[in-house]
Design a protein around this motif. Structure first.
Motif, PDB file in Angstrom:
ATOM      1  N   LEU A  10       0.829  -1.202   0.000  1.00 37.44           N
ATOM      2  CA  LEU A  10       0.000   0.000   0.000  1.00 37.44           C
ATOM      3  C   LEU A  10       0.864   1.253   0.000  1.00 37.44           C
ATOM      4  O   LEU A  10       1.929   1.286   0.617  1.00 37.44           O
ATOM      5  CB  LEU A  10      -0.896   0.042   1.244  1.00 37.44           C
ATOM      6  N   ASP A  11       0.374   2.275  -0.683  1.00 38.43           N
ATOM      7  CA  ASP A  11       0.987   3.598  -0.545  1.00 38.43           C
ATOM      8  C   ASP A  11       0.526   4.247   0.758  1.00 38.43           C
ATOM      9  O   ASP A  11       1.309   4.928   1.427  1.00 38.43           O
ATOM     10  CB  ASP A  11       0.598   4.487  -1.732  1.00 38.43           C
ATOM     11  N   TYR A  12      -0.746   4.032   1.118  1.00 36.67           N
ATOM     12  CA  TYR A  12      -1.306   4.644   2.325  1.00 36.67           C
ATOM     13  C   TYR A  12      -2.248   3.666   3.015  1.00 36.67           C
ATOM     14  O   TYR A  12      -3.050   2.992   2.342  1.00 36.67           O
ATOM     15  CB  TYR A  12      -2.108   5.908   1.978  1.00 36.67           C
ATOM     16  N   LEU A  13      -2.168   3.624   4.327  1.00 38.60           N
ATOM     17  CA  LEU A  13      -3.195   3.001   5.149  1.00 38.60           C
ATOM     18  C   LEU A  13      -3.812   4.121   5.986  1.00 38.60           C
ATOM     19  O   LEU A  13      -3.137   4.730   6.815  1.00 38.60           O
ATOM     20  CB  LEU A  13      -2.620   1.918   6.061  1.00 38.60           C
ATOM     21  N   VAL A  14      -5.089   4.411   5.738  1.00 38.60           N
ATOM     22  CA  VAL A  14      -5.816   5.455   6.472  1.00 38.60           C
ATOM     23  C   VAL A  14      -6.645   4.761   7.549  1.00 38.60           C
ATOM     24  O   VAL A  14      -7.465   3.890   7.232  1.00 38.60           O
ATOM     25  CB  VAL A  14      -6.726   6.272   5.531  1.00 38.60           C
ATOM     26  N   THR A  15      -6.436   5.134   8.806  1.00 38.51           N
ATOM     27  CA  THR A  15      -7.141   4.501   9.921  1.00 38.51           C
ATOM     28  C   THR A  15      -8.087   5.501  10.556  1.00 38.51           C
ATOM     29  O   THR A  15      -7.683   6.599  10.959  1.00 38.51           O
ATOM     30  CB  THR A  15      -6.140   3.983  10.970  1.00 38.51           C
ATOM     31  N   ASP A  16      -9.345   5.108  10.634  1.00 37.71           N
ATOM     32  CA  ASP A  16     -10.380   5.939  11.249  1.00 37.71           C
ATOM     33  C   ASP A  16     -10.579   5.473  12.688  1.00 37.71           C
ATOM     34  O   ASP A  16     -11.023   4.345  12.924  1.00 37.71           O
ATOM     35  CB  ASP A  16     -11.683   5.816  10.460  1.00 37.71           C
ATOM     36  N   CYS A  17     -10.238   6.329  13.652  1.00 38.35           N
ATOM     37  CA  CYS A  17     -10.352   5.990  15.072  1.00 38.35           C
ATOM     38  C   CYS A  17     -11.620   6.584  15.675  1.00 38.35           C
ATOM     39  O   CYS A  17     -12.091   7.627  15.222  1.00 38.35           O
ATOM     40  CB  CYS A  17      -9.150   6.533  15.853  1.00 38.35           C
ATOM     41  N   PRO A  18     -12.152   5.968  16.723  1.00 31.25           N
ATOM     42  CA  PRO A  18     -13.261   6.594  17.449  1.00 31.25           C
ATOM     43  C   PRO A  18     -12.768   7.803  18.218  1.00 31.25           C
ATOM     44  O   PRO A  18     -11.557   7.990  18.400  1.00 31.25           O
ATOM     45  CB  PRO A  18     -13.738   5.483  18.396  1.00 31.25           C
ATOM     46  N   PRO A  19     -13.681   8.658  18.697  1.00 32.33           N
ATOM     47  CA  PRO A  19     -13.243   9.867  19.416  1.00 32.33           C
ATOM     48  C   PRO A  19     -12.594   9.543  20.751  1.00 32.33           C
ATOM     49  O   PRO A  19     -12.807   8.484  21.339  1.00 32.33           O
ATOM     50  CB  PRO A  19     -14.549  10.646  19.606  1.00 32.33           C
ATOM     51  N   GLY A  20     -11.801  10.503  21.217  1.00 34.76           N
ATOM     52  CA  GLY A  20     -11.180  10.378  22.529  1.00 34.76           C
ATOM     53  C   GLY A  20      -9.741   9.907  22.457  1.00 34.76           C
ATOM     54  O   GLY A  20      -9.132   9.807  21.383  1.00 34.76           O
ATOM     55  N   THR A  21      -9.203   9.588  23.623  1.00 35.41           N
ATOM     56  CA  THR A  21      -7.807   9.161  23.733  1.00 35.41           C
ATOM     57  C   THR A  21      -7.736   7.852  24.525  1.00 35.41           C
ATOM     58  O   THR A  21      -6.815   7.639  25.305  1.00 35.41           O
ATOM     59  CB  THR A  21      -6.960  10.255  24.426  1.00 35.41           C
ATOM     60  N   GLY A  22      -8.721   6.985  24.309  1.00 33.63           N
ATOM     61  CA  GLY A  22      -8.811   5.743  25.064  1.00 33.63           C
ATOM     62  C   GLY A  22      -8.246   4.549  24.337  1.00 33.63           C
ATOM     63  O   GLY A  22      -7.305   4.646  23.541  1.00 33.63           O
ATOM     64  N   ASP A  23      -8.857   3.385  24.603  1.00 30.91           N
ATOM     65  CA  ASP A  23      -8.307   2.107  24.160  1.00 30.91           C
ATOM     66  C   ASP A  23      -8.014   2.040  22.663  1.00 30.91           C
ATOM     67  O   ASP A  23      -6.916   1.650  22.249  1.00 30.91           O
ATOM     68  CB  ASP A  23      -9.279   0.974  24.507  1.00 30.91           C
ATOM     69  N   GLU A  24      -9.023   2.394  21.837  1.00 33.64           N
ATOM     70  CA  GLU A  24      -8.858   2.180  20.400  1.00 33.64           C
ATOM     71  C   GLU A  24      -7.793   3.076  19.771  1.00 33.64           C
ATOM     72  O   GLU A  24      -6.910   2.579  19.068  1.00 33.64           O
ATOM     73  CB  GLU A  24     -10.199   2.339  19.678  1.00 33.64           C
ATOM     74  N   PRO A  25      -7.825   4.404  19.993  1.00 30.03           N
ATOM     75  CA  PRO A  25      -6.744   5.216  19.422  1.00 30.03           C
ATOM     76  C   PRO A  25      -5.369   4.822  19.953  1.00 30.03           C
ATOM     77  O   PRO A  25      -4.386   4.814  19.201  1.00 30.03           O
ATOM     78  CB  PRO A  25      -7.114   6.647  19.843  1.00 30.03           C
ATOM     79  N   LEU A  26      -5.303   4.496  21.234  1.00 29.91           N
ATOM     80  CA  LEU A  26      -4.031   4.097  21.822  1.00 29.91           C
ATOM     81  C   LEU A  26      -3.521   2.815  21.185  1.00 29.91           C
ATOM     82  O   LEU A  26      -2.353   2.724  20.777  1.00 29.91           O
ATOM     83  CB  LEU A  26      -4.207   3.908  23.333  1.00 29.91           C
ATOM     84  N   ALA A  27      -4.401   1.815  21.054  1.00 28.10           N
ATOM     85  CA  ALA A  27      -3.993   0.548  20.445  1.00 28.10           C
ATOM     86  C   ALA A  27      -3.604   0.737  18.986  1.00 28.10           C
ATOM     87  O   ALA A  27      -2.635   0.123  18.503  1.00 28.10           O
ATOM     88  CB  ALA A  27      -5.125  -0.472  20.562  1.00 28.10           C
ATOM     89  N   ALA A  28      -4.352   1.578  18.269  1.00 23.93           N
ATOM     90  CA  ALA A  28      -4.048   1.790  16.851  1.00 23.93           C
ATOM     91  C   ALA A  28      -2.667   2.406  16.673  1.00 23.93           C
ATOM     92  O   ALA A  28      -1.849   1.928  15.870  1.00 23.93           O
ATOM     93  CB  ALA A  28      -5.111   2.683  16.220  1.00 23.93           C
ATOM     94  N   LEU A  29      -2.371   3.467  17.425  1.00 23.46           N
ATOM     95  CA  LEU A  29      -1.077   4.130  17.271  1.00 23.46           C
ATOM     96  C   LEU A  29       0.061   3.241  17.743  1.00 23.46           C
ATOM     97  O   LEU A  29       1.131   3.211  17.121  1.00 23.46           O
ATOM     98  CB  LEU A  29      -1.078   5.456  18.034  1.00 23.46           C
ATOM     99  N   GLN A  30      -0.142   2.500  18.827  1.00 23.56           N
ATOM    100  CA  GLN A  30       0.934   1.640  19.309  1.00 23.56           C
ATOM    101  C   GLN A  30       1.181   0.474  18.363  1.00 23.56           C
ATOM    102  O   GLN A  30       2.311   0.027  18.201  1.00 23.56           O
ATOM    103  CB  GLN A  30       0.622   1.147  20.715  1.00 23.56           C
ATOM    104  N   THR A  31       0.121  -0.041  17.722  1.00 22.96           N
ATOM    105  CA  THR A  31       0.288  -1.145  16.778  1.00 22.96           C
ATOM    106  C   THR A  31       0.925  -0.663  15.485  1.00 22.96           C
ATOM    107  O   THR A  31       1.809  -1.326  14.917  1.00 22.96           O
ATOM    108  CB  THR A  31      -1.069  -1.811  16.484  1.00 22.96           C
ATOM    109  N   LEU A  32       0.495   0.498  14.996  1.00 20.99           N
ATOM    110  CA  LEU A  32       1.017   1.018  13.729  1.00 20.99           C
ATOM    111  C   LEU A  32       2.420   1.586  13.867  1.00 20.99           C
ATOM    112  O   LEU A  32       3.163   1.655  12.887  1.00 20.99           O
ATOM    113  CB  LEU A  32       0.079   2.094  13.184  1.00 20.99           C
ATOM    114  N   GLY A  33       2.802   2.016  15.073  1.00 22.38           N
ATOM    115  CA  GLY A  33       4.164   2.505  15.291  1.00 22.38           C
ATOM    116  C   GLY A  33       4.263   4.015  15.295  1.00 22.38           C
ATOM    117  O   GLY A  33       3.341   4.728  14.908  1.00 22.38           O
ATOM    118  N   THR A  34       5.405   4.499  15.708  1.00 22.30           N
ATOM    119  CA  THR A  34       5.586   5.940  15.893  1.00 22.30           C
ATOM    120  C   THR A  34       5.767   6.699  14.584  1.00 22.30           C
ATOM    121  O   THR A  34       5.850   7.931  14.605  1.00 22.30           O
ATOM    122  CB  THR A  34       6.790   6.225  16.810  1.00 22.30           C
TER     123      THR A  34
END
Length: 295
Positions: free
Chosen positions: A157-181
């Motif tokens: 892929l050239d791009y993977l676009v990830t749509d996160c739910p609102p806030g700074t909880g489980d899902e955004p945290l897991a997404a960023l930690q899994t995808l990397g810095t």
């Protein structure tokens, strides 16, 4: 928090680990960890990872994510669109894919194709009907997000676009930690102060996790009357731009309120596919330009 604890999905953005793990072993990834190796192999085939975030619900984040992905695909890029909103997956409806189901094998699943160069994955594809509520705690959500990266055959892929739910909880945290810095954030707000206050926390959230911020989008910024063409600032205007200046991040642009955007979402077609030449379409294209410039 120890260096090893930083990589744990239970680690909080404020520096603690909510799991109660021993910090010496928390989040450690041995060289022979097959999960970590498979995730690394998948991510190694993706050039750019874009995560669309917002500290506030109802700001049009999923609509922005879907249209960013569509605009990138229309530009000839190979694009994946990953919906990690566990409790309110909107992407299938926005793309008229609600009745689609991914092909699943024992050790992998194929994303749902939208077009020749846009592929989509969402929990919405796996829920049996629209009345089913997803009543999950953190560990199950973290496991699903990891699975959507590890086991989905995204390919090159050239791009993977990830749509996160609102806030700074489980899902955004897991997404960023899994995808990397190296995953870069696009943060969506609306102009009014109550939204800006919450979105400010999203900027801090990304910085604490070490993820770069591509910029802030101000959605629902003014309404252009279709009859007289006068712009009316229903929700005020400029809140997102002021936040970007305050936090020292790039302001990507404003998207006006447009009834056609609402209609496109309800009817399930990407606005950018059919309305790219309108003022709203041009505003969205301006926001996509810095993303395309990544190469």
């Amino acid at each position: 928090m120890s260096n090893s604890c930083k990589s744990c999905p239970s680690a909080s953005a404020s520096g603690g680990c909510s799991s109660g793990h021993d910090p010496k072993s928390c989040g450690e990834k041995p060289a022979n960890n097959p999960d970590a190796e498979k995730i690394a192999k998948t991510l190694g085939r993706i050039k750019h990872k874009i995560v669309v975030l917002s500290g506030k619900g109802g700001v049009g984040k999923s609509t922005v994510a879907a249209n960013i992905a569509m605009a990138l695909a229309l530009a000839g890029k190979q694009v994946g669109l990953l919906d990690v909103d566990i409790h309110g997956p909107s992407i299938p409806r926005l793309l008229s894919l609600s009745d689609s189901r991914p092909h699943i094998e024992q050790d992998h699943m194929e994303p749902v194709p939208y077009s020749q160069n846009l592929w989509v994955m969402s929990l919405g594809f796996l829920i049996p009907d629209k009345e089913t509520a997803v009543i999950w705690r953190g560990p199950m959500k973290l496991g699903l997000i990891k699975q959507f990266v590890r086991d989905v055959t995204w390919g090159d892929l050239d791009y993977l676009v990830t749509d996160c739910p609102p806030g700074t909880g489980d899902e955004p945290l897991a997404a960023l930690q899994t995808l990397g810095t190296d995953a870069q954030a696009v943060i969506v707000t609306t102009p009014q102060g109550v939204a800006v206050d919450d979105v400010r926390r999203s900027v801090t959230f990304c910085r604490q996790l070490g993820n770069p911020i591509l910029g802030i989008v101000e959605n629902m910024s003014g309404f252009v009357c279709p009859n007289c063409k006068t712009t009316h600032d229903i929700f005020n205007s400029g809140g997102g731009e002021a936040l970007a200046a305050e936090m020292g991040v790039k302001f990507l642009g404003r998207i006006p309120m447009d009834p056609e955007v609402v209609r496109s979402g309800d009817e399930g077609y990407p606005f950018m596919k059919v309305q790219a030449d309108t003022p709203t379409g041009k505003a969205l294209q301006k926001i996509v330009e810095p993303i395309l410039a990544l190469g």
